[in-house]
Design a protein around this motif. Structure first.
Motif, PDB file in Angstrom:
ATOM      1  N   LEU A 118       7.938 105.956  29.132  1.00  0.00           N
ATOM      2  CA  LEU A 118       8.825 107.624  29.828  1.00  0.00           C
ATOM      3  C   LEU A 118       8.718 108.808  29.730  1.00  0.00           C
ATOM      4  N   ALA A 119       8.388 109.889  30.629  1.00  0.00           N
ATOM      5  CA  ALA A 119       8.144 110.467  28.886  1.00  0.00           C
ATOM      6  C   ALA A 119       8.973 111.593  30.285  1.00  0.00           C
ATOM      7  N   LEU A 120       9.660 112.873  29.599  1.00  0.00           N
ATOM      8  CA  LEU A 120      10.042 114.649  30.593  1.00  0.00           C
ATOM      9  C   LEU A 120       8.883 114.816  30.774  1.00  0.00           C
ATOM     10  N   GLY A 138       1.118 108.593  13.884  1.00  0.00           N
ATOM     11  CA  GLY A 138       0.395 109.221  13.245  1.00  0.00           C
ATOM     12  C   GLY A 138      -0.837 109.695  13.312  1.00  0.00           C
ATOM     13  N   GLY A 139      -0.801 110.592  14.869  1.00  0.00           N
ATOM     14  CA  GLY A 139      -2.137 111.507  15.176  1.00  0.00           C
ATOM     15  C   GLY A 139      -2.620 110.666  16.936  1.00  0.00           C
ATOM     16  N   ARG A 140      -1.901 109.610  17.160  1.00  0.00           N
ATOM     17  CA  ARG A 140      -2.599 108.293  17.444  1.00  0.00           C
ATOM     18  C   ARG A 140      -1.626 108.920  19.219  1.00  0.00           C
ATOM     19  N   ALA A 141      -2.472 109.150  20.704  1.00  0.00           N
ATOM     20  CA  ALA A 141      -1.379 109.496  21.707  1.00  0.00           C
ATOM     21  C   ALA A 141      -1.322 108.884  22.419  1.00  0.00           C
ATOM     22  N   PRO A 142       0.447 108.968  22.855  1.00  0.00           N
ATOM     23  CA  PRO A 142       1.204 108.333  23.626  1.00  0.00           C
ATOM     24  C   PRO A 142      -0.168 107.671  25.016  1.00  0.00           C
ATOM     25  N   ARG A 143       1.227 106.552  25.479  1.00  0.00           N
ATOM     26  CA  ARG A 143       0.342 106.179  26.452  1.00  0.00           C
ATOM     27  C   ARG A 143       1.486 106.457  27.530  1.00  0.00           C
ATOM     28  N   ILE A 144       2.242 107.129  28.375  1.00  0.00           N
ATOM     29  CA  ILE A 144       2.514 107.186  29.405  1.00  0.00           C
ATOM     30  C   ILE A 144       2.877 107.307  30.706  1.00  0.00           C
ATOM     31  N   GLY A 145       3.890 105.919  31.087  1.00  0.00           N
ATOM     32  CA  GLY A 145       3.863 105.603  32.415  1.00  0.00           C
ATOM     33  C   GLY A 145       4.626 105.752  33.060  1.00  0.00           C
ATOM     34  N   GLY A 146       6.046 106.712  32.819  1.00  0.00           N
ATOM     35  CA  GLY A 146       5.328 107.261  33.843  1.00  0.00           C
ATOM     36  C   GLY A 146       6.576 108.901  33.319  1.00  0.00           C
ATOM     37  N   THR A 154      15.401 107.290  34.823  1.00  0.00           N
ATOM     38  CA  THR A 154      15.652 106.740  33.560  1.00  0.00           C
ATOM     39  C   THR A 154      15.290 105.330  33.099  1.00  0.00           C
ATOM     40  N   HIS A 155      16.445 104.469  34.221  1.00  0.00           N
ATOM     41  CA  HIS A 155      16.974 103.412  34.322  1.00  0.00           C
ATOM     42  C   HIS A 155      15.608 102.468  35.533  1.00  0.00           C
ATOM     43  N   GLU A 156      15.743 102.938  36.487  1.00  0.00           N
ATOM     44  CA  GLU A 156      15.151 102.440  37.600  1.00  0.00           C
ATOM     45  C   GLU A 156      13.686 102.459  36.636  1.00  0.00           C
ATOM     46  N   ALA A 157      13.407 103.467  36.208  1.00  0.00           N
ATOM     47  CA  ALA A 157      11.322 103.398  35.894  1.00  0.00           C
ATOM     48  C   ALA A 157      11.085 102.169  34.656  1.00  0.00           C
ATOM     49  N   VAL A 158      12.809 102.466  33.608  1.00  0.00           N
ATOM     50  CA  VAL A 158      12.387 101.003  32.802  1.00  0.00           C
ATOM     51  C   VAL A 158      12.935  99.345  32.979  1.00  0.00           C
ATOM     52  N   ALA A 159      13.662  99.663  34.254  1.00  0.00           N
ATOM     53  CA  ALA A 159      13.322  98.006  34.638  1.00  0.00           C
ATOM     54  C   ALA A 159      12.413  97.350  35.631  1.00  0.00           C
ATOM     55  N   ASN A 160      12.162  98.538  36.406  1.00  0.00           N
ATOM     56  CA  ASN A 160      10.535  98.241  36.667  1.00  0.00           C
ATOM     57  C   ASN A 160       9.855  98.072  36.163  1.00  0.00           C
ATOM     58  N   GLY A 161       9.704  98.250  34.945  1.00  0.00           N
ATOM     59  CA  GLY A 161       8.491  98.034  34.143  1.00  0.00           C
ATOM     60  C   GLY A 161       7.400  98.870  33.532  1.00  0.00           C
ATOM     61  N   GLN A 162       8.083  99.923  34.463  1.00  0.00           N
ATOM     62  CA  GLN A 162       7.423 101.083  34.201  1.00  0.00           C
ATOM     63  C   GLN A 162       6.879 101.669  32.758  1.00  0.00           C
ATOM     64  N   GLY A 163       7.379 101.534  31.941  1.00  0.00           N
ATOM     65  CA  GLY A 163       7.431 102.117  30.197  1.00  0.00           C
ATOM     66  C   GLY A 163       8.623 101.734  29.953  1.00  0.00           C
ATOM     67  N   GLU A 179      19.513  94.211  33.756  1.00  0.00           N
ATOM     68  CA  GLU A 179      18.372  94.302  33.163  1.00  0.00           C
ATOM     69  C   GLU A 179      18.017  94.739  32.153  1.00  0.00           C
ATOM     70  N   VAL A 180      18.569  95.980  31.655  1.00  0.00           N
ATOM     71  CA  VAL A 180      17.822  96.761  30.427  1.00  0.00           C
ATOM     72  C   VAL A 180      18.676  97.214  29.615  1.00  0.00           C
ATOM     73  N   ILE A 181      18.413  96.706  28.476  1.00  0.00           N
ATOM     74  CA  ILE A 181      18.529  96.429  27.071  1.00  0.00           C
ATOM     75  C   ILE A 181      17.839  97.472  26.025  1.00  0.00           C
ATOM     76  N   ALA A 182      19.241  97.872  25.217  1.00  0.00           N
ATOM     77  CA  ALA A 182      18.308  99.323  24.404  1.00  0.00           C
ATOM     78  C   ALA A 182      18.661  98.390  22.758  1.00  0.00           C
ATOM     79  N   VAL A 183      17.937  98.797  21.633  1.00  0.00           N
ATOM     80  CA  VAL A 183      17.689  98.299  20.303  1.00  0.00           C
ATOM     81  C   VAL A 183      17.203  99.058  19.207  1.00  0.00           C
ATOM     82  N   PRO A 184      17.832  99.511  18.388  1.00  0.00           N
ATOM     83  CA  PRO A 184      17.677 100.343  17.361  1.00  0.00           C
ATOM     84  C   PRO A 184      16.241 100.264  17.075  1.00  0.00           C
ATOM     85  N   VAL A 185      15.821 101.299  16.342  1.00  0.00           N
ATOM     86  CA  VAL A 185      14.188 101.401  15.909  1.00  0.00           C
ATOM     87  C   VAL A 185      13.893 102.309  14.312  1.00  0.00           C
ATOM     88  N   ARG A 186      13.534 100.907  13.706  1.00  0.00           N
ATOM     89  CA  ARG A 186      12.830 101.531  12.758  1.00  0.00           C
ATOM     90  C   ARG A 186      11.405 102.332  12.518  1.00  0.00           C
TER      91      ARG A 186
END
Length: 218
Positions: A118-120, A138-146, A154-163, A179-186
């Motif tokens: 999900l993007a701004l 690394g130069g790879r373009a992101p996939r924008i789900g919404g 944001t909450h609704e889009a994550v919950a609906n599986g958009q991204g 049913e939305v959670i958040a986890v750390p990212v390395r």
């Protein structure tokens, strides 16, 4: 009439895209009352399409903003929070299972590269890029789900599986529920929340608010 003009002169409009939380507003209000007793702080909500939270068009005097800011040399700021970025995703997402099995409870950003994000709004410029972690792809373009313009979207889009979506650790409570959670990212840099003002604005109330932010900077 004169009283109204005086009140307007002392009004300090504080822009924000979402509530900064973290106890910042009451702490800065207390410090401002000491540093500039005549200032009258007024809060103003600004849409996510404006990463300057009203500073760019002058509708806010100071603002809580996420760095980096577009046209950064136009502003001065004090960083008030440095926090790791988390990824919000549905509780049954494959990366949630990976995080649960990880000793640190985290996922590697490399494992998220193929996920829709999900993007701004595009108008957010470099801030949109930051929350997509373009510098870690690394130069790879992101996939924008919404495209999302509020915490609720944001909450609704994550919950609906958009991204999935990156967010600051301190902002997790406004998205994580049901049913939305958040986890750390390395593998990605931390986020930085700042109080900012226009570089050429030397009004006493503005400088006092920046000073109040600096006192509590962390």
């Amino acid at each position: 009439m004169e009283d109204a003009k005086a009140a307007e002169q002392h009004t300090l409009v504080i822009g924000m895209s979402t509530s900064p939380g973290r106890g910042l507003l009451p702490a800065l209000r207390t410090r401002l009352a000491t540093l500039c007793p005549s200032a009258r702080p007024v809060l103003r909500q600004v849409g996510w399409a404006d990463p300057s939270a009203g500073l760019a068009d002058g509708s806010s005097d100071v603002a809580f903003v996420w760095l980096p800011l577009p046209d950064g040399d136009r502003y001065r700021y004090e960083v008030v929070a440095r926090e790791p970025r988390l990824v919000a995703l549905p509780h049954d997402h494959a990366s949630a299972a990976r995080a649960a099995a990880d000793p640190d409870g985290a996922v590697d950003f490399a494992d998220l590269l193929d996920e829709p994000f999900l993007a701004l709004p595009p108008e957010a410029g470099p801030l949109r890029d930051h929350w997509l972690a373009l510098d870690a792809r690394g130069g790879r373009a992101p996939r924008i789900g919404g495209v999302v313009a509020s915490a609720e979207e944001t909450h609704e889009a994550v919950a609906n599986g958009q991204g999935v979506v990156l967010l600051a650790a301190g902002n997790a409570p406004i998205v994580v529920r049901d049913e939305v959670i958040a986890v750390p990212v390395r593998g990605i840099s931390p986020s930085r929340l700042a109080v900012a003002a226009r570089e050429d604005d030397d009004r006493p109330a503005v400088l006092a608010y920046l000073a109040a932010a600096k006192i509590g900077a962390r």
